[in-house]
Design a protein around this motif. Structure first.
Motif, PDB file in Angstrom:
ATOM      1  N   VAL A 345       7.999  -0.194  13.909  1.00 16.70           N
ATOM      2  CA  VAL A 345       7.564   0.819  14.874  1.00 16.70           C
ATOM      3  C   VAL A 345       8.546   1.986  14.846  1.00 16.70           C
ATOM      4  N   GLY A 346       8.014   3.192  14.912  1.00 17.12           N
ATOM      5  CA  GLY A 346       8.844   4.390  14.871  1.00 17.12           C
ATOM      6  C   GLY A 346       8.809   5.117  13.552  1.00 17.12           C
ATOM      7  N   GLU A 347       8.288   4.472  12.511  1.00  9.16           N
ATOM      8  CA  GLU A 347       8.211   5.097  11.188  1.00  9.16           C
ATOM      9  C   GLU A 347       7.118   6.165  11.174  1.00  9.16           C
ATOM     10  N   ALA A 348       7.383   7.233  10.460  1.00  5.83           N
ATOM     11  CA  ALA A 348       6.409   8.321  10.315  1.00  5.83           C
ATOM     12  C   ALA A 348       6.060   8.481   8.840  1.00  5.83           C
ATOM     13  N   MET A 349       4.786   8.726   8.563  1.00  7.92           N
ATOM     14  CA  MET A 349       4.353   8.883   7.178  1.00  7.92           C
ATOM     15  C   MET A 349       3.042   9.643   7.126  1.00  7.92           C
ATOM     16  N   PRO A 350       2.763  10.316   6.014  1.00  4.97           N
ATOM     17  CA  PRO A 350       1.421  10.867   5.785  1.00  4.97           C
ATOM     18  C   PRO A 350       0.543   9.801   5.142  1.00  4.97           C
ATOM     19  N   PHE A 351      -0.759  10.053   5.062  1.00  2.00           N
ATOM     20  CA  PHE A 351      -1.669   9.101   4.423  1.00  2.00           C
ATOM     21  C   PHE A 351      -2.455   9.816   3.341  1.00  2.00           C
ATOM     22  N   PRO A 352      -2.492   9.240   2.137  1.00  2.00           N
ATOM     23  CA  PRO A 352      -3.213   9.863   1.016  1.00  2.00           C
ATOM     24  C   PRO A 352      -4.714   9.918   1.273  1.00  2.00           C
ATOM     25  N   ALA A 353      -5.384  10.784   0.532  1.00  2.00           N
ATOM     26  CA  ALA A 353      -6.813  11.026   0.744  1.00  2.00           C
ATOM     27  C   ALA A 353      -7.668   9.827   0.356  1.00  2.00           C
ATOM     28  N   HIS A 354      -7.172   8.945  -0.536  1.00  2.48           N
ATOM     29  CA  HIS A 354      -8.015   7.849  -0.996  1.00  2.48           C
ATOM     30  C   HIS A 354      -8.033   6.670  -0.033  1.00  2.48           C
ATOM     31  N   THR A 355      -7.277   6.713   1.059  1.00  2.00           N
ATOM     32  CA  THR A 355      -7.182   5.573   1.961  1.00  2.00           C
ATOM     33  C   THR A 355      -8.258   5.638   3.045  1.00  2.00           C
ATOM     34  N   PRO A 356      -8.651   4.474   3.586  1.00  2.82           N
ATOM     35  CA  PRO A 356      -9.623   4.475   4.700  1.00  2.82           C
ATOM     36  C   PRO A 356      -9.050   5.138   5.957  1.00  2.82           C
ATOM     37  N   PHE A 357      -7.720   5.174   6.071  1.00  2.00           N
ATOM     38  CA  PHE A 357      -7.099   5.804   7.239  1.00  2.00           C
ATOM     39  C   PHE A 357      -7.347   7.311   7.221  1.00  2.00           C
ATOM     40  N   SER A 382       0.783   0.974  -2.069  1.00  4.97           N
ATOM     41  CA  SER A 382       1.504   1.890  -2.948  1.00  4.97           C
ATOM     42  C   SER A 382       2.277   2.960  -2.185  1.00  4.97           C
ATOM     43  N   GLN A 383       1.891   3.249  -0.930  1.00  2.00           N
ATOM     44  CA  GLN A 383       2.593   4.291  -0.176  1.00  2.00           C
ATOM     45  C   GLN A 383       3.810   3.747   0.574  1.00  2.00           C
ATOM     46  N   PHE A 384       3.991   2.417   0.555  1.00  3.23           N
ATOM     47  CA  PHE A 384       5.146   1.816   1.216  1.00  3.23           C
ATOM     48  C   PHE A 384       6.227   1.563   0.170  1.00  3.23           C
TER      49      PHE A 384
END
Length: 815
Positions: A345-357, A382-384
């Motif tokens: 908890v507390g981590e910040a990240m972007p999410f790539p376009a190919h993800t369901p998020f 792959s983003q972690f």
């Protein structure tokens, strides 16, 4: 569609009675005391009581609940509505105020002159200004049952709608507020409901087949035509002597569906009651996350936009791959610590376009993944960086739901179920969307409150000065407490201003009213006081000028102000008051406290009122306490009680100035009922010993410059400040030379004051203030003040009654 021409005749569903699929509603509004404040014509028809018999009477007496609707046998097609039985809390719980969220159900009421009234009902709590707390809508269940025979109108749900031209006076306002009462409803959907029933002239019950109108939760009522067709098909098969397939005769599946719908309704009602209990953003996030685990999901991860977490605004438009999302909560049923290291908890990240998020946050719609495949698990992992999340997610069912409000995505929730648990389905998708809609609205309310609170605090902090704890001859401590009301920016302020002669101006003021306008006026008046104090105006004259300024700023500018000048060398206070509460003086010799009897004066902005001043002798160690009326005024209590408590608490011994302030705050702030801002300033008047002051009178003779340098050097050696002798001697030489050059007839005054800092003052009888000039190489003038500005810790000039004073300070430490 013909809706009938007689306004008094409610449209039914039979021939000549009106539009199929629409049934009149009774409208009842309940006030905060549980009494009826509105009783519609439909309520009179349905429940039998006239308006004059209902208004002002307890609603529980008028709508006595005697039980739920009975089950209907299969001969009547009412069985489609059996799903209503037991759904949600009972009507009585809504009527007596035990529920604070929308609810619906079926009930049997016993009313005068009738054996019973079987109704479908909806209850909507009304939050906001006004006395009304609950809107209740009810429909005649018998008429709804008869509608089965009217036409084969296929529908999936029933939902109440409102007409603007009803005898309910708040219908128009209610139509605008539907999206607030029911989070899933958009403004467009609300307008559609209202627009299509305008011509009816009173509330109606709407059957909707295709449109998603979440006026009530999605009850998933089976389509009557499908059931009718299935029974007819079964009859034809049986007539041919063939075995009837189980799916044509067995209604067990439908019963299971109804049970599932009932369970989801209960879940949504439970969640609605558990979230939003606070406007604190952090607490709300935790409530939302914990509400869904383990009943609906096994893992719930909540992500919010970076700006939402920071309490800031963010640009309009759809998020993109650069948008940063903070993981703000993670609840799960796995063994403790399993998720902590991988997705903290507390981590910040972007999410790539190919993800369901990314698909969820850009579309604003739920995304359902029945099972996370190995390939998808690898793509998500792959983003972690340096963390393998695949064992935690692969094989699980996933539902990603957006957290949005006002059509803006604030974040999203990732919901995961264990592989052994049933996968998420379309019904779960709908439930998750409804859950997210309610949670999004609650989070947005908390976000907006946090944002407004942050703006208010930032504005207030920027308005209030940061007063040093020590001034010449006195120690100062302050406290500011914002009001307990929302929108807590106020007009209370305190200040201290350094004056010539080691004196200090102490100010406390209070602009009447609250809000940004009061805060803005406070900033203007505080700046004016600082400017006029720097001119060394007498207290009464300063308030006179401040009053003139307030009148020039416009009507309605009213404020109180207490202005005091402390002279530590003369051991004297010089005070003037403009409608403010008097200060308290605590004597060091015996600990006795007293309210100083000052000429009160009128508030700033009244105009045409003279201000008077008063001089009070003080001794080293005495304490002056100045505050605004928010500290001593309590609703329903005489202000004299608060002033007496202020005197008593101010006299209490304390180890430090901060402790003394805290003692006063505790004594007066724990009585309850305070809503106004509080500004408190306390000054311990230490004074300056005569041995720490050295003065010389210099004749108008250039030779006096040498005598001044020698006298200053000798005095600094006596005070143990030999290290300051060279820079002080140089600056004194420059200032005395300038003073002798510009003086007219009076001798030049030179004074050194040894306090926390070394203060040097040079007085002459010339009223023209010197200015700092650019000293060109070889120029004969302009270098004196340039030397002073380079060497001194601080310096300045001010006018006096006889001429002017030029001064400078150097940092020193006492022996």
């Amino acid at each position: 569609m013909d809706h009938g021409s007689e306004r008094d005749t409610p449209p039914g569903l039979g021939a000549g009675e009106g539009a199929p699929g629409r049934i009149p509603l009774a409208v009842v509004v309940v006030d905060r005391d549980g009494r009826v404040s509105h009783w519609s014509t439909g309520a009179r028809r349905l429940f039998g009581a006239a308006r004059e018999q209902a208004i002002g009477h307890p609603v529980l007496d008028l709508l006595p609940v005697s039980g739920a609707l009975p089950e209907y046998d299969e001969i009547t097609p009412y069985g489609a509505y059996a799903a209503y039985d037991g759904l949600g809390p009972d009507l009585e719980s809504s009527l007596d105020g035990r529920l604070n969220f929308p609810a619906a159900g079926r009930a049997r009421l016993t009313v005068p002159d009738r054996d019973r009234v079987d109704v479908l009902w909806w209850a909507y709590p009304l939050v906001g200004p006004g006395e009304e707390r609950l809107l209740v809508l009810a429909a005649d269940a018998e008429r709804l049952r008869r509608s089965e025979h009217a036409e084969d109108v296929a529908f999936e749900r029933i939902a109440p709608g409102f007409a603007l031209h009803t005898d309910f006076p708040g219908a128009e306002e209610l139509a605008r507020r539907l999206p607030e009462i029911l989070p899933s409803m958009s403004v467009d959907e609300s307008a559609r409901i209202v627009a299509q029933v305008l011509e009816l002239g009173y509330p109606i019950l709407e059957f909707s087949q295709n449109d998603r109108v979440p006026v009530t939760p999605d009850w998933g009522v089976a389509r009557r035509t499908e059931r009718k067709a299935r029974r007819e098909h079964a009859a034809r098969v049986a007539a041919q002597g063939l075995p009837v397939p189980a799916d044509l005769t067995d209604d067990e599946g439908e019963d299971l569906e109804y049970a599932a719908v009932r369970e989801r309704l209960e879940f949504l009602n439970e969640v609605s009651g558990r979230i939003g209990t606070s406007l604190d953003l952090s607490r709300t996030i935790v409530e939302v996350s914990r509400a869904v685990v383990p009943r609906f999901t096994d893992v719930a991860g909540t992500y919010l936009r970076e700006q939402v977490v920071a309490g800031e605004g963010f640009p309009d438009g759809v998020p993109d791959t650069t948008t940063m999302w903070h993981r703000v909560a993670l609840e799960h049923t796995d063994e403790p610590g399993r998720w902590d290291d991988v997705v903290p908890v507390g981590e910040a990240m972007p999410f790539p376009a190919h993800t369901p998020f990314f698909q969820c946050m850009t579309s604003g719609e739920p995304v359902l993944v029945p099972r996370i495949s190995v390939e998808m698990g690898h793509a998500i992992a792959s983003q972690f960086e340096k963390r393998d999340i695949r064992p935690l997610i692969t094989g699980r069912s996933m539902l990603v739901v957006p957290l949005k409000a006002r059509q803006v995505v604030l974040g999203f929730m990732i919901l995961l179920r264990h592989p052994e648990r049933e996968m998420f389905n379309d019904m779960d998708r709908v439930t998750g969307a409804e859950l997210a809609a309610r949670a999004g609205l609650v989070l947005d309310n908390a976000r907006m409150y946090t944002f407004q609170e942050s703006v208010a605090e930032t504005l207030q902090d920027s308005m209030l000065p940061h007063i040093p704890p020590r001034m010449a001859g006195c120690d100062i401590a302050t406290r500011y407490l914002p009001g307990t009301l929302l929108g807590r920016v106020g007009g209370d302020w305190f200040d201290s201003v350094k004056l010539p002669g080691a004196r200090t101006a102490l100010v406390v003021g209070d602009v009447m009213g609250h809000g940004l306008n009061s805060a803005a006026m406070m900033g203007q008046l505080r700046t004016a006081v600082q400017t006029m104090a720097a001119l060394d105006l007498p207290p009464a004259q300063l308030l006179r000028n401040l009053d003139d300024l307030a009148q020039r700023l416009g009507d309605g500018y009213l404020a109180t102000c207490l202005y005091a000048v402390y002279d530590p060398i003369e051991s004297e206070l010089h005070l003037a008051n403009a409608g403010h509460i008097p200060p308290v003086l605590v004597r060091a010799v015996d600990g006795r406290s007293e309210l100083l009897d000052l000429p009160t004066g009128a508030p700033i902005g009244v105009g045409g009122v003279a201000f008077e001043s008063l001089r009070v002798r003080v001794a080293p160690g005495d304490r002056l306490v100045m505050c605004t009326d928010g500290l001593v005024e309590m609703r329903g209590e005489d202000i004299g009680v608060g002033l007496a408590t202020l005197c008593e608490s101010a006299a209490h011994p304390a180890a430090s100035m901060d402790d003394a302030c805290d003692t006063v705050i505790r004594a007066l702030n724990t009585r309850g009922g305070r809503k106004d801002d509080v500004a408190l300033l306390m000054a311990r008047l230490n004074g300056i010993e005569p041995d720490d002051v050295a003065e010389w009178r210099l004749a108008l003779d250039p030779a006096e410059v040498r005598r001044a340098r020698a006298a200053v050097r000798e005095q600094l050696h006596d005070w143990g400040l030999a290290r300051l002798a060279d820079p002080t001697e140089l600056m004194v030489s420059e200032l005395v030379t300038n003073a002798l050059r510009h003086s007219h007839s009076r001798p030049v005054q030179l004074r050194l004051i040894h306090g926390e800092n070394l203060l040097c003052e040079v007085d002459d009888d010339d009223h023209a203030l010197p200015t700092l000039l650019s000293a060109e190489p070889g120029a004969a003038a302009g270098r004196g003040l340039r030397v002073v500005s380079t060497l001194a810790r601080e310096w300045g000039t001010s006018r006096t009654a006889a001429g002017k004073t030029v001064w400078f300070e150097l940092t020193s430490r006492r022996r």
